[in-house]
Design a protein around this motif. Structure first.
Motif, PDB file in Angstrom:
ATOM      1  N   GLU A   7       0.867  -1.196   0.000  1.00  0.00           N
ATOM      2  CA  GLU A   7       0.000   0.000   0.000  1.00  0.00           C
ATOM      3  C   GLU A   7       0.890   1.228   0.000  1.00  0.00           C
ATOM      4  O   GLU A   7       1.788   1.351   0.833  1.00  0.00           O
ATOM      5  CB  GLU A   7      -0.890  -0.053   1.257  1.00  0.00           C
ATOM      6  N   ASP A   8       0.656   2.141  -0.952  1.00  0.00           N
ATOM      7  CA  ASP A   8       1.528   3.319  -1.031  1.00  0.00           C
ATOM      8  C   ASP A   8       0.985   4.517  -0.266  1.00  0.00           C
ATOM      9  O   ASP A   8       1.692   5.511  -0.104  1.00  0.00           O
ATOM     10  CB  ASP A   8       1.779   3.698  -2.497  1.00  0.00           C
ATOM     11  N   ASP A  51      -2.944  -3.235  -2.524  1.00  0.00           N
ATOM     12  CA  ASP A  51      -3.601  -2.056  -3.094  1.00  0.00           C
ATOM     13  C   ASP A  51      -3.404  -2.113  -4.609  1.00  0.00           C
ATOM     14  O   ASP A  51      -2.330  -2.498  -5.080  1.00  0.00           O
ATOM     15  CB  ASP A  51      -2.935  -0.809  -2.485  1.00  0.00           C
ATOM     16  N   GLY A  53      -3.713   0.555  -6.813  1.00  0.00           N
ATOM     17  CA  GLY A  53      -3.083   1.758  -7.369  1.00  0.00           C
ATOM     18  C   GLY A  53      -1.706   1.988  -6.768  1.00  0.00           C
ATOM     19  O   GLY A  53      -1.542   2.740  -5.817  1.00  0.00           O
ATOM     20  N   LYS A 101     -12.200   0.904  -1.038  1.00  0.00           N
ATOM     21  CA  LYS A 101     -11.963   2.036  -0.140  1.00  0.00           C
ATOM     22  C   LYS A 101     -13.059   3.073  -0.365  1.00  0.00           C
ATOM     23  O   LYS A 101     -13.475   3.241  -1.511  1.00  0.00           O
ATOM     24  CB  LYS A 101     -10.613   2.687  -0.443  1.00  0.00           C
TER      25      LYS A 101
END
Ligand code: CA
Length: 224
Positions: A7-8, A51, A53, A101
């Motif tokens: 996850e960024d 995630d 993206g 999300k």
């Protein structure tokens, strides 16, 4: 349970690491696909939260790559994309669950528990060997119904061996599993933990067999 969180979004990742760590999971964060691949080569994980993206690679592409490398870990996708095509694509590429999300942390935790149960424990949360019982949800280990008091490292090692019951576990995997700050544990330190653990669990009918040059095997004492 070792979780790899890919996850960024630093705020979201911190929140997840905090919540899941409080629930007894061990969480390692990766802020890019590249770093995640590096971690997967170096360490042993039980579950991946992914995630879609990511800054360097599309999560779905990463997922496809991981599955094509025969990575069998359960993967839960986390994404802001809520269109049905992405959801279907994620599942088709081999994801085990999918959350959109924003989500409630509590729901993520429940889904994660369900995923772990499906993949590791059938419908039962418990893994039994001899007179030991591991609750994979609470991470508690009981012996004859009483909580077994172990150091954090010993408990982690025993949980790992119980999850792999009946399978040979090589020293490298143990070293990675018990690593702290990315430093793998030295061989002699592993031997010390194995030695201590042996003494604690033998009275309950469970032995750790050494397979010379290969690793360790957790077994019922009766099968000797
Ligand atoms: Ca992202």
């Amino acid at each position: 349970m070792n979780i790899l969180l890919i996850e960024d979004d630093a705020v979201l990742a911190d929140g997840l690491i905090h919540t899941l760590s409080n629930s007894g999971y061990r969480v390692t964060g990766a802020i890019s696909g590249n770093y995640a691949e590096h971690l997967l080569q170096a360490q042993d994980f039980d579950v991946i939260i992914l995630d879609l993206g990511l800054p360097d690679i599309d999560g779905l592409v990463l997922l496809r790559q991981l599955r094509s490398q025969k990575l069998a870990l359960p993967i839960l996708i986390l994404t802001a994309r809520d269109n049905i095509n992405d959801r279907v694509e994620g599942i088709m590429q081999g994801a085990d669950d999918y959350m959109t999300k924003p989500f409630e942390l509590r729901e993520l935790e429940v889904r994660l528990q369900a995923l772990i149960r499906r993949c590791y424990g059938g419908f039962n949360h418990n893994i039994e060997m001899g007179r030991l019982l591991l609750d994979t949800q609470t991470h508690q280990i009981k012996a004859d119904g009483e909580l077994l008091t172990l150091s954090a490292r010993e408990a982690e090692l025993l949980e790992f061996l119980l999850l792999q019951s009946g399978k040979l576990v090589c020293k490298d995997r143990i070293a990675q599993r018990l690593s702290s700050d990315g430093e793998a544990l030295a061989d002699n330190a592993i031997e010390v933990y194995i030695h201590r653990l042996r003494k604690r669990i033998e009275p309950y009918g469970v032995i750790i067999r050494t397979v010379r040059g290969l690793g360790y095997l957790l077994e019922n004492k009766n099968y000797e």
